[in-house]
Enzyme design. Structure first.
Site, PDB file in Angstrom:
ATOM      1  N   HIS A  58       7.639  19.499 -10.266  1.00 25.41           N
ATOM      2  CA  HIS A  58       8.489  19.175  -9.114  1.00 25.41           C
ATOM      3  C   HIS A  58       8.415  20.207  -8.000  1.00 25.41           C
ATOM      4  O   HIS A  58       8.587  19.882  -6.830  1.00 25.41           O
ATOM      5  CB  HIS A  58       9.918  18.908  -9.572  1.00 25.41           C
ATOM      6  CG  HIS A  58      10.003  17.580 -10.231  1.00 25.41           C
ATOM      7  ND1 HIS A  58      10.164  16.417  -9.520  1.00 25.41           N
ATOM      8  CD2 HIS A  58       9.826  17.225 -11.508  1.00 25.41           C
ATOM      9  CE1 HIS A  58      10.104  15.412 -10.349  1.00 25.41           C
ATOM     10  NE2 HIS A  58       9.906  15.868 -11.561  1.00 25.41           N
ATOM     11  N   GLU A  88       3.909   3.997 -16.709  1.00 24.58           N
ATOM     12  CA  GLU A  88       3.669   5.444 -16.841  1.00 24.58           C
ATOM     13  C   GLU A  88       3.593   5.880 -18.295  1.00 24.58           C
ATOM     14  O   GLU A  88       3.527   7.062 -18.593  1.00 24.58           O
ATOM     15  CB  GLU A  88       4.728   6.235 -16.063  1.00 24.58           C
ATOM     16  CG  GLU A  88       6.152   5.856 -16.349  1.00 24.58           C
ATOM     17  CD  GLU A  88       7.157   6.579 -15.451  1.00 24.58           C
ATOM     18  OE1 GLU A  88       6.802   7.569 -14.806  1.00 24.58           O
ATOM     19  OE2 GLU A  88       8.316   6.128 -15.420  1.00 24.58           O
ATOM     20  N   ASP A  94       3.259  10.898 -14.996  1.00 25.66           N
ATOM     21  CA  ASP A  94       3.569  10.793 -16.420  1.00 25.66           C
ATOM     22  C   ASP A  94       2.437  10.126 -17.193  1.00 25.66           C
ATOM     23  O   ASP A  94       2.120  10.534 -18.305  1.00 25.66           O
ATOM     24  CB  ASP A  94       4.876  10.015 -16.615  1.00 25.66           C
ATOM     25  CG  ASP A  94       6.083  10.914 -16.406  1.00 25.66           C
ATOM     26  OD1 ASP A  94       6.074  12.043 -16.917  1.00 25.66           O
ATOM     27  OD2 ASP A  94       7.033  10.498 -15.710  1.00 25.66           O
ATOM     28  N   CYS A 154       2.613   5.247  -7.332  1.00 22.33           N
ATOM     29  CA  CYS A 154       3.550   6.171  -6.695  1.00 22.33           C
ATOM     30  C   CYS A 154       3.486   7.582  -7.273  1.00 22.33           C
ATOM     31  O   CYS A 154       4.260   8.443  -6.900  1.00 22.33           O
ATOM     32  CB  CYS A 154       4.980   5.637  -6.769  1.00 22.33           C
ATOM     33  SG  CYS A 154       5.627   5.556  -8.432  1.00 22.33           S
TER      34      CYS A 154
HETATM   35  C1  PEP Z   1       5.263   9.533 -12.062  1.00 18.22           C
HETATM   36  O1  PEP Z   1       5.495   9.774 -13.253  1.00 18.22           O
HETATM   37  O2  PEP Z   1       4.107   9.397 -11.605  1.00 18.22           O
HETATM   38  C2  PEP Z   1       6.359   9.387 -11.097  1.00 18.22           C
HETATM   39  C3  PEP Z   1       6.147   8.996  -9.867  1.00 18.22           C
HETATM   40  O3  PEP Z   1       7.596   9.716 -11.520  1.00 18.22           O
HETATM   41  P1  PEP Z   1       8.191  11.215 -11.630  1.00 18.22           P
HETATM   42  O4  PEP Z   1       7.196  12.152 -11.035  1.00 18.22           O
HETATM   43  O5  PEP Z   1       9.475  11.166 -10.901  1.00 18.22           O
HETATM   44  O6  PEP Z   1       8.326  11.343 -13.107  1.00 18.22           O
HETATM   45 MG    MG Z   2       7.486   9.487 -14.024  1.00 15.66          MG
END
Ligand code: PEP
Ligand code: MG
Length: 587
Positions: free
Chosen positions: A199, A444, A468, A515
């Protein structure tokens, strides 16, 4: 601009996670350690020290009782019992009396006296070979940290303390930490842990600042007064750079600036390839606060609204229906008439929440544990509030809703059934909502990817969460720097699965987007688009670069790219092919 440097130049090598070159003073952010001051106090100040101690104990009692109540209401009395043990620690006369006695006999400030006594007890109980006493160690530790925070007037160290533009140096960063970061206050982000999808990196990309992660010991090597130069291209950190190093980097900084200007010049142009095929670039956002960036970079709606951001802003309590409604409505209304894809709560894993986290604390494997839809389906009281708030907000614009971490058809059907239940409830109450909201699943988890055709029968759309998906496919924890080199989306197995999901969605005639971070990665965006992912969703700030790149692609080149990539079996070769394709067009 650079501060005068007396210390010697030192270099650290990590993982290049977000591009760019930047420099500034270091802000070292240590979440897990607490600097407890130690100083002598005059005897006449003892009553004042005692009063501060008593106040901290009272405040701690209030906080624990509040937590206990929240947990008892949600999970029952059994689960809340842990807090009774915490309250017992607070009542322990030995701990309290001994602290006061230590202060009087040593003359040290009350925080220090308390820390000495608490550590003595922790050491004593740790040595006993008895489960009951081992548990007491955890209780004493938790409570004493809380008491110390209260005595020091720290609710929890946060990045809100960043007041000047600096390089943030942290062990790691949870989404709740990054929520405090402000544009203009951060030059670069460095972390000991993490990899390209952590993150901290997502945040760095959205702030358009360089990031280097997986540095292992940056928080001990870099000190508060150090001047730090960050090379986000090479994954290099230079502490207290010499004058000639700075001079060399000035040139790279200029090149970076030129590139920025070039891609920004095409913001506002049409989203079509060189031969006229349309593409859609939408934004991954945390809330209405990202609206400005969306407008600046011309995002086509929101492809991922991480609703957990609304929860993570406030750690001590869960936002009620009204608070959530306002947050969702504000974003949906701001983005209208473009669409917002609202993802239901994805809490857990590395997204911890104090008031929701109880079970997650005990998990050995949080990324594969009690998170996202799993959590929501077992905590329907919270989930209900969220779905009600989303549905109520739907009349203010256009939305789609998707469920995160779907691992089976059964789970998807349970989520859909609950959604239906909430819709019935609102209808009965006469509350208006959009009756035609498309429902989708995030793909995912490998099981979902492999059964994509099956799931597609029950979905209006898919969104592939590559962050993920890659970690689960390769069994590589996305936050673990020791194995970050293995987190490689160019692995042919990952590429096969991406193609499988996109093809399945297209065969079943449902919409398909991506995404995860790969959607905004110049090496991957052309391939994903070529495979048929109609919309790519990413941090708003990377949209200009991807737009610039796709505007220079042609169908024939994209077809050739697919053929080349899928003919290869070697990860490095695939990576080089993808990089070369992007580099040629980003000149
Ligand atoms: C992902 O896992 O690609 C995703 C977009 O969700 P996050 O990064 O919030 O887990
Ligand atoms: Mg995710």
């Amino acid at each position: 601009m650079a501060a005068a440097k007396t210390a010697q130049e030192k270099r650290l090598k990590g993982i290049a996670a977000a591009p760019g070159v930047a420099q500034g003073p270091a802000f070292v952010f240590l979440q897990n350690s607490l600097d407890v001051p130690c100083y002598q106090v005059a005897e006449e100040k003892f009553p004042e020290e005692t009063r501060r101690f008593e106040q901290a104990l009272l405040e701690t009692r209030r906080q624990i009782s509040q937590l206990r109540e929240a947990v008892a209401g949600r999970l029952g009395e059994g689960e809340a019992a842990i807090f009774d043990a915490h309250l017992l620690v607070l009542d322990d006369p030995a701990l309290i009396d001994e602290t006061l006695q230590t202060m009087r006999s040593t003359g040290y400030n009350i925080e220090h006296a308390f820390q000495v006594v608490a550590e003595k007890y922790i050491a004593f109980f740790s040595k006993l070979d008895d489960e009951y006493f081992k548990e007491r160690v955890g209780d004493i530790r938790d409570v004493s940290i809380r008491i110390l925070h209260n005595m020091l007037g720290l609710s929890r160290r946060t990045l809100a303390d960043v007041t000047e533009r600096c390089v943030i140096v942290a062990e790691d960063m949870a989404p709740s930490d990054t929520a405090y970061l402000e544009v203009g206050r951060v030059s670069a982000i460095l972390t000991d842990g993490g990899n390209r999808t952590s993150h901290a990196v997502i945040m760095a990309r959205s702030l358009r600042v360089p990031a280097v992660v997986g540095l292992r010991d940056a928080t001990t090597q870099i000190h508060r007064e150090d001047w730090v130069l960050v090379d986000g291209y090479a994954g290099l950190v230079i502490i207290n750079p010499e004058t000639d190093t700075l001079e060399r980097y000035r040139q790279l900084e200029r090149m970076h600036g030129d590139f920025e200007r070039k891609v920004m010049a095409e913001v506002g142009t049409e989203n079509v390839t060189a031969d006229g095929m349309p593409f859609k670039l939408s934004a991954n956002v945390n809330g209405v606060e990202d609206g400005e960036a969306m407008a600046k970079y011309h995002a086509a709606g929101v492809g991922l609204f991480r609703t957990e951001a609304v929860f993570l802003r406030q750690q001590q309590q869960v936002p009620d229906e009204e608070t959530q409604f306002v947050a969702y409505r504000d974003l949906i209304a701001a983005v209208a008439p473009e669409r917002v894809i609202v993802r239901t709560l994805d809490i857990g894993g590395d997204k911890q929440h104090s008031a929701l986290q109880v079970e997650q604390n005990a998990e050995e494997n949080p990324f594969m544990g009690f998170r996202a839809i799993r959590y929501c389906l077992e905590n329907k009281a919270w989930f209900r509030l969220q779905l009600r708030a989303i549905l109520r907000a739907s009349v203010f614009g256009r939305i789609k809703v998707m469920f995160p971490m779907i691992s089976s058809l059964d789970e998807l059907l349970q989520a859909k059934a609950f959604w239906e239940e909430i819709r019935t409830e609102l209808r009965a109450e006469g509350v208006p909502f959009d009756e035609k909201i498309p429902l989708g699943a995030m793909i995912e988890i490998p099981s979902a990817a492999i059964s994509a055709e099956l799931l597609a029968e029950h979905c209006d759309f898919f969104s592939i969460g590559t962050n993920d998906l890659v970690q689960y496919m390769l069994a590589v924890d996305r936050g673990n720097e020791r194995i970050a080199h293995l987190y490689n989306p160019c692995n042919p197995a990952v590429l096969q699965v991406l193609r499988h999901v996109i093809t399945a969605a297209r065969r079943k005639k449902i919409e398909i987007g991506v995404c995860g971070e790969l959607a905004g990665d110049p090496s991957f965006a052309p391939l994903l688009y070529a495979l048929g992912a109609g919309s790519l969703s990413m941090s708003p700030a990377v949209i200009p670069e991807v737009r610039y790149l796709l505007r220079r692609c042609k169908k024939a080149d994209l077809d050739e790219l697919i053929a080349k990539v899928y003919a290869e079996t070697d990860t490095q070769t695939i990576s080089a092919i993808l990089r070369e394709f992007a580099d040629k067009r980003l000149v």
